[in-house]
Write an enzyme that holds these catalytic residues in place. Sequence first.
Site, PDB file in Angstrom:
ATOM      1  N   ALA A  13      86.275  13.961  66.782  1.00 16.36           N
ATOM      2  CA  ALA A  13      85.524  15.069  66.174  1.00 16.36           C
ATOM      3  C   ALA A  13      86.074  16.458  66.480  1.00 16.36           C
ATOM      4  O   ALA A  13      85.607  17.449  65.914  1.00 16.36           O
ATOM      5  CB  ALA A  13      84.061  14.998  66.636  1.00 16.36           C
ATOM      6  N   GLN A  15      89.023  18.059  66.031  1.00 20.21           N
ATOM      7  CA  GLN A  15      89.845  18.853  65.089  1.00 20.21           C
ATOM      8  C   GLN A  15      89.959  18.115  63.764  1.00 20.21           C
ATOM      9  O   GLN A  15      89.474  16.986  63.614  1.00 20.21           O
ATOM     10  CB  GLN A  15      91.234  19.101  65.682  1.00 20.21           C
ATOM     11  CG  GLN A  15      92.021  17.824  65.905  1.00 20.21           C
ATOM     12  CD  GLN A  15      93.424  18.073  66.456  1.00 20.21           C
ATOM     13  OE1 GLN A  15      93.606  18.905  67.347  1.00 20.21           O
ATOM     14  NE2 GLN A  15      94.405  17.362  65.939  1.00 20.21           N
ATOM     15  N   ASP A  36      85.566  12.478  71.490  1.00 21.57           N
ATOM     16  CA  ASP A  36      87.008  12.699  71.364  1.00 21.57           C
ATOM     17  C   ASP A  36      87.662  12.510  72.728  1.00 21.57           C
ATOM     18  O   ASP A  36      87.003  12.660  73.764  1.00 21.57           O
ATOM     19  CB  ASP A  36      87.295  14.125  70.838  1.00 21.57           C
ATOM     20  CG  ASP A  36      88.614  14.224  70.077  1.00 21.57           C
ATOM     21  OD1 ASP A  36      88.574  14.402  68.837  1.00 21.57           O
ATOM     22  OD2 ASP A  36      89.695  14.117  70.705  1.00 21.57           O
ATOM     23  N   VAL A  65      88.220   5.671  71.687  1.00 20.71           N
ATOM     24  CA  VAL A  65      87.706   4.533  70.914  1.00 20.71           C
ATOM     25  C   VAL A  65      88.426   3.240  71.303  1.00 20.71           C
ATOM     26  O   VAL A  65      88.045   2.161  70.857  1.00 20.71           O
ATOM     27  CB  VAL A  65      87.815   4.765  69.383  1.00 20.71           C
ATOM     28  CG1 VAL A  65      86.990   5.956  68.957  1.00 20.71           C
ATOM     29  CG2 VAL A  65      89.277   4.913  68.933  1.00 20.71           C
ATOM     30  N   TYR A 151     100.559   1.887  60.190  1.00 22.75           N
ATOM     31  CA  TYR A 151      99.446   2.762  59.779  1.00 22.75           C
ATOM     32  C   TYR A 151      98.832   2.210  58.492  1.00 22.75           C
ATOM     33  O   TYR A 151      97.619   2.077  58.364  1.00 22.75           O
ATOM     34  CB  TYR A 151      99.979   4.182  59.580  1.00 22.75           C
ATOM     35  CG  TYR A 151      98.936   5.207  59.170  1.00 22.75           C
ATOM     36  CD1 TYR A 151      98.061   5.754  60.106  1.00 22.75           C
ATOM     37  CD2 TYR A 151      98.825   5.628  57.845  1.00 22.75           C
ATOM     38  CE1 TYR A 151      97.113   6.690  59.732  1.00 22.75           C
ATOM     39  CE2 TYR A 151      97.888   6.567  57.464  1.00 22.75           C
ATOM     40  CZ  TYR A 151      97.030   7.095  58.414  1.00 22.75           C
ATOM     41  OH  TYR A 151      96.086   8.032  58.037  1.00 22.75           O
ATOM     42  N   VAL A 186      95.896  15.386  53.747  1.00 20.09           N
ATOM     43  CA  VAL A 186      94.974  16.485  54.084  1.00 20.09           C
ATOM     44  C   VAL A 186      95.663  17.421  55.080  1.00 20.09           C
ATOM     45  O   VAL A 186      96.392  16.955  55.973  1.00 20.09           O
ATOM     46  CB  VAL A 186      93.676  15.948  54.734  1.00 20.09           C
ATOM     47  CG1 VAL A 186      92.618  17.049  54.793  1.00 20.09           C
ATOM     48  CG2 VAL A 186      93.131  14.738  53.996  1.00 20.09           C
ATOM     49  N   THR A 188      95.972  18.746  58.067  1.00 15.79           N
ATOM     50  CA  THR A 188      95.541  18.636  59.471  1.00 15.79           C
ATOM     51  C   THR A 188      96.790  18.416  60.325  1.00 15.79           C
ATOM     52  O   THR A 188      97.903  18.293  59.794  1.00 15.79           O
ATOM     53  CB  THR A 188      94.604  17.428  59.703  1.00 15.79           C
ATOM     54  OG1 THR A 188      95.382  16.231  59.589  1.00 15.79           O
ATOM     55  CG2 THR A 188      93.440  17.386  58.729  1.00 15.79           C
TER      56      THR A 188
HETATM   57  N1  NAI Z   1      95.398  14.211  57.519  1.00 12.26           N
HETATM   58  C1  NAI Z   1      95.636  13.336  56.544  1.00 12.26           C
HETATM   59  O1  NAI Z   1      96.506  13.531  55.679  1.00 12.26           O
HETATM   60  C2  NAI Z   1      94.807  12.096  56.458  1.00 12.26           C
HETATM   61  C3  NAI Z   1      94.100  11.600  57.544  1.00 12.26           C
HETATM   62  N2  NAI Z   1      93.379  10.444  57.413  1.00 12.26           N
HETATM   63  C4  NAI Z   1      92.634   9.885  58.537  1.00 12.26           C
HETATM   64  O2  NAI Z   1      91.651  10.809  58.944  1.00 12.26           O
HETATM   65  C5  NAI Z   1      91.332  10.599  60.311  1.00 12.26           C
HETATM   66  C6  NAI Z   1      91.378  11.932  61.038  1.00 12.26           C
HETATM   67  O3  NAI Z   1      92.712  12.402  60.977  1.00 12.26           O
HETATM   68  P1  NAI Z   1      93.101  13.950  61.040  1.00 12.26           P
HETATM   69  O4  NAI Z   1      91.896  14.780  61.156  1.00 12.26           O
HETATM   70  O5  NAI Z   1      94.050  14.191  59.951  1.00 12.26           O
HETATM   71  O6  NAI Z   1      93.924  13.948  62.403  1.00 12.26           O
HETATM   72  P2  NAI Z   1      93.950  14.933  63.642  1.00 12.26           P
HETATM   73  O7  NAI Z   1      95.115  14.491  64.439  1.00 12.26           O
HETATM   74  O8  NAI Z   1      93.864  16.345  63.206  1.00 12.26           O
HETATM   75  O9  NAI Z   1      92.596  14.599  64.427  1.00 12.26           O
HETATM   76  C7  NAI Z   1      92.398  13.371  65.046  1.00 12.26           C
HETATM   77  C8  NAI Z   1      91.365  13.532  66.162  1.00 12.26           C
HETATM   78  O10 NAI Z   1      91.172  12.246  66.738  1.00 12.26           O
HETATM   79  C9  NAI Z   1      91.226  12.371  68.161  1.00 12.26           C
HETATM   80  N3  NAI Z   1      91.660  11.102  68.733  1.00 12.26           N
HETATM   81  C10 NAI Z   1      92.924  10.584  68.731  1.00 12.26           C
HETATM   82  N4  NAI Z   1      92.929   9.425  69.393  1.00 12.26           N
HETATM   83  C11 NAI Z   1      91.662   9.181  69.789  1.00 12.26           C
HETATM   84  C12 NAI Z   1      91.041   8.119  70.500  1.00 12.26           C
HETATM   85  N5  NAI Z   1      91.746   7.103  70.984  1.00 12.26           N
HETATM   86  N6  NAI Z   1      89.702   8.181  70.719  1.00 12.26           N
HETATM   87  C13 NAI Z   1      88.990   9.243  70.269  1.00 12.26           C
HETATM   88  N7  NAI Z   1      89.524  10.285  69.612  1.00 12.26           N
HETATM   89  C14 NAI Z   1      90.840  10.245  69.369  1.00 12.26           C
HETATM   90  C15 NAI Z   1      92.196  13.510  68.404  1.00 12.26           C
HETATM   91  O11 NAI Z   1      92.048  14.067  69.702  1.00 12.26           O
HETATM   92  C16 NAI Z   1      91.839  14.452  67.283  1.00 12.26           C
HETATM   93  O12 NAI Z   1      90.785  15.326  67.665  1.00 12.26           O
HETATM   94  C17 NAI Z   1      92.345   9.569  60.824  1.00 12.26           C
HETATM   95  O13 NAI Z   1      91.754   8.289  60.855  1.00 12.26           O
HETATM   96  C18 NAI Z   1      93.452   9.618  59.779  1.00 12.26           C
HETATM   97  O14 NAI Z   1      94.155   8.417  59.715  1.00 12.26           O
HETATM   98  C19 NAI Z   1      93.287   9.786  56.224  1.00 12.26           C
HETATM   99  C20 NAI Z   1      93.952  10.248  55.131  1.00 12.26           C
HETATM  100  C21 NAI Z   1      94.782  11.419  55.158  1.00 12.26           C
HETATM  101  C1  LIG Z   2     104.220   9.022  58.932  1.00 12.64           C
HETATM  102  C2  LIG Z   2     104.815   9.982  58.002  1.00 12.64           C
HETATM  103  C3  LIG Z   2     103.918  10.438  56.942  1.00 12.64           C
HETATM  104  C4  LIG Z   2     102.986  11.441  57.495  1.00 12.64           C
HETATM  105  C5  LIG Z   2     102.008  11.812  56.460  1.00 12.64           C
HETATM  106  C6  LIG Z   2     100.913  12.450  57.127  1.00 12.64           C
HETATM  107  C7  LIG Z   2      99.674  12.077  57.000  1.00 12.64           C
HETATM  108  C8  LIG Z   2      99.250  11.060  56.091  1.00 12.64           C
HETATM  109  C9  LIG Z   2      98.072  10.546  56.270  1.00 12.64           C
HETATM  110  C10 LIG Z   2      97.603   9.542  55.385  1.00 12.64           C
HETATM  111  O1  LIG Z   2      96.617   8.904  55.668  1.00 12.64           O
HETATM  112  C11 LIG Z   2      98.332   9.293  54.111  1.00 12.64           C
HETATM  113  C12 LIG Z   2      97.586   9.712  52.945  1.00 12.64           C
HETATM  114  C13 LIG Z   2      98.013   9.471  51.720  1.00 12.64           C
HETATM  115  C14 LIG Z   2      99.248   8.757  51.257  1.00 12.64           C
HETATM  116  C15 LIG Z   2      99.207   7.301  51.476  1.00 12.64           C
HETATM  117  C16 LIG Z   2      99.706   6.360  50.697  1.00 12.64           C
HETATM  118  C17 LIG Z   2     100.364   6.562  49.465  1.00 12.64           C
HETATM  119  C18 LIG Z   2     100.180   5.387  48.569  1.00 12.64           C
HETATM  120  C19 LIG Z   2     100.906   5.644  47.292  1.00 12.64           C
HETATM  121  C20 LIG Z   2     100.714   4.559  46.285  1.00 12.64           C
HETATM  122  O2  LIG Z   2      99.744   3.830  46.317  1.00 12.64           O
HETATM  123  O3  LIG Z   2     101.537   4.479  45.403  1.00 12.64           O
END
Ligand code: NAI
Ligand SMILES: CCCCC/C=C\C=C\C(=O)C/C=C\C/C=C\CCCC(=O)O
Length: 270
Positions: A13, A15, A36, A65, A151, A186, A188
Site C-alpha cells: 500500500a 506506493q 507493506d 505477504v 511474472y 501504469v 509506477t
Molecule cells: N505498474 C504497472 O505497470 C503494473 C503493475 N501491476 C501490478 O500492480 C501491483 C502494484 O504494482 P506497482 O504499484 O506498479 O508497483 P510498486 O513497485 O510501485 O509498488 C509495489 C508495493 O508493494 C510493496 N511490496 C513489495 N513486496 C512486498 C511484499 N513481499 N509484501 C508486502 N508488500 C510488498 C512495495 O514495498 C511497494 O510499496 C503489482 O502486483 C503489479 O504486478 C499490474 C499491471 C501493470
Molecule cells: C520486465 C520488463 C517489463 C517491465 C514493464 C513494467 C511493468 C509492467 C507491468 C505489467 O504488469 C505489464 C502490463 C502490461 C503488459 C503485459 C502484457 C502484454 C500482453 C500483450 C498481448 O497480450 O499481446
Amino acid sequence: MALHGKVALVTGAVQGLGKGFSEILLQKGAKVALLDINESGGKDLKAAFDKEYGPDRTLFLTCTVESEEQLKDAFQKTVETFGGLDIVCNNAGIIDETNWEKCVSINLNGVVRGTYLALKHMKKENRGQGGVIINVASMAGLGPLLTAPIYTATKHGVVGFSRAMADVSRLCDYGVRINVLCPAFVQTAILSSLGSEGTTGQFAGLRGVAEKLLEQFGVLEVSEVAKNFLKLVTDESRNGEALLVQKEGASYVTFPQVASQLPSILAPSL
Ligand SMILES: NC(=O)C1=CN([C@@H]2O[C@H](COP(=O)(O)OP(=O)(O)OC[C@H]3O[C@@H](n4cnc5c(N)ncnc54)[C@H](O)[C@@H]3O)[C@@H](O)[C@H]2O)C=CC1
Ligand SMILES: CCCCC/C=C\C=C\C(=O)C/C=C\C/C=C\CCCC(=O)O
C-alpha cells in the site's frame, strides 16, 4: 456497496497502485489498513493520510505477504482495531526474473494467502459479514510479457485462482465477491525495470519487445486504474470478473465457456 465506514485492507500500500487504491477508499469514507514491507515509507504515508483524513482512518502494518504468520497477524490486528473487515485488495507484486521463486512467492502465493485469510474473516459460514476481494493481476495475466515469463505465469495464476475462488464462493454461499484487476502499463516504480538486467535477467535482450508494447499500449496514470478498482469494489453484480484497464478504457474480459462441460450438479449454479 456504499463505502462509508467500511473496513479495507490493502497489501503493497505504500506506493504506486496500492497507494492509489488506499487513497480512493479513504476518499469514499472507508478505513484502511496499509500493509507493506517498507516501514519508513509506511510511517510517512500514514502521517500524510492522518493529516488529510484524520488519525483514526488508517493503520500501517509492516508485513511481507511472503510470511503466513505476519499476514495472519496483520489481518487480526486490522479486525481488532477497526471492528471488522469488508474489502481486501491483494496488490503487492514485483518483477524479478532472476529470483523467480521470490516472484512466485510474492505475486501468486501472497495472493492465495491473502485471499484465504480474507475469506476466513469475511465469509458468512464463519459468522463474517461478507465482502469483496480484489486481486491485482495485470494485462500480463491475459497475454505474454516476453521479458518476464515468470511474472506472466504468476499473473495468469492470479486470474485463474481468483475466478475459481469466485465460483467456489458463489456455490458455497460465502457472501464474498472475488474479482481480478488487469491493468496495462501504469506509471509506477515497476516501470523503471523495463530495461534492467537486474529484474529481467536472461530476457533483458528482449527489452525492445517490451518497449514496443509500451509504445502500443501507452502508460496509464494510477488515478485511472484506481477509478476502475472502485467499480469492481462497489458494483455488487460483479463476481468472478477480470477487468482489463487500458488507455482507451476498461472492459470485462470474456473467457472461453467451459462451465457447460462441468457436471450438471455444478453448472446450473455457476
Ligand atoms: N505498474 C504497472 O505497470 C503494473 C503493475 N501491476 C501490478 O500492480 C501491483 C502494484 O504494482 P506497482 O504499484 O506498479 O508497483 P510498486 O513497485 O510501485 O509498488 C509495489 C508495493 O508493494 C510493496 N511490496 C513489495 N513486496 C512486498 C511484499 N513481499 N509484501 C508486502 N508488500 C510488498 C512495495 O514495498 C511497494 O510499496 C503489482 O502486483 C503489479 O504486478 C499490474 C499491471 C501493470
Ligand atoms: C520486465 C520488463 C517489463 C517491465 C514493464 C513494467 C511493468 C509492467 C507491468 C505489467 O504488469 C505489464 C502490463 C502490461 C503488459 C503485459 C502484457 C502484454 C500482453 C500483450 C498481448 O497480450 O499481446
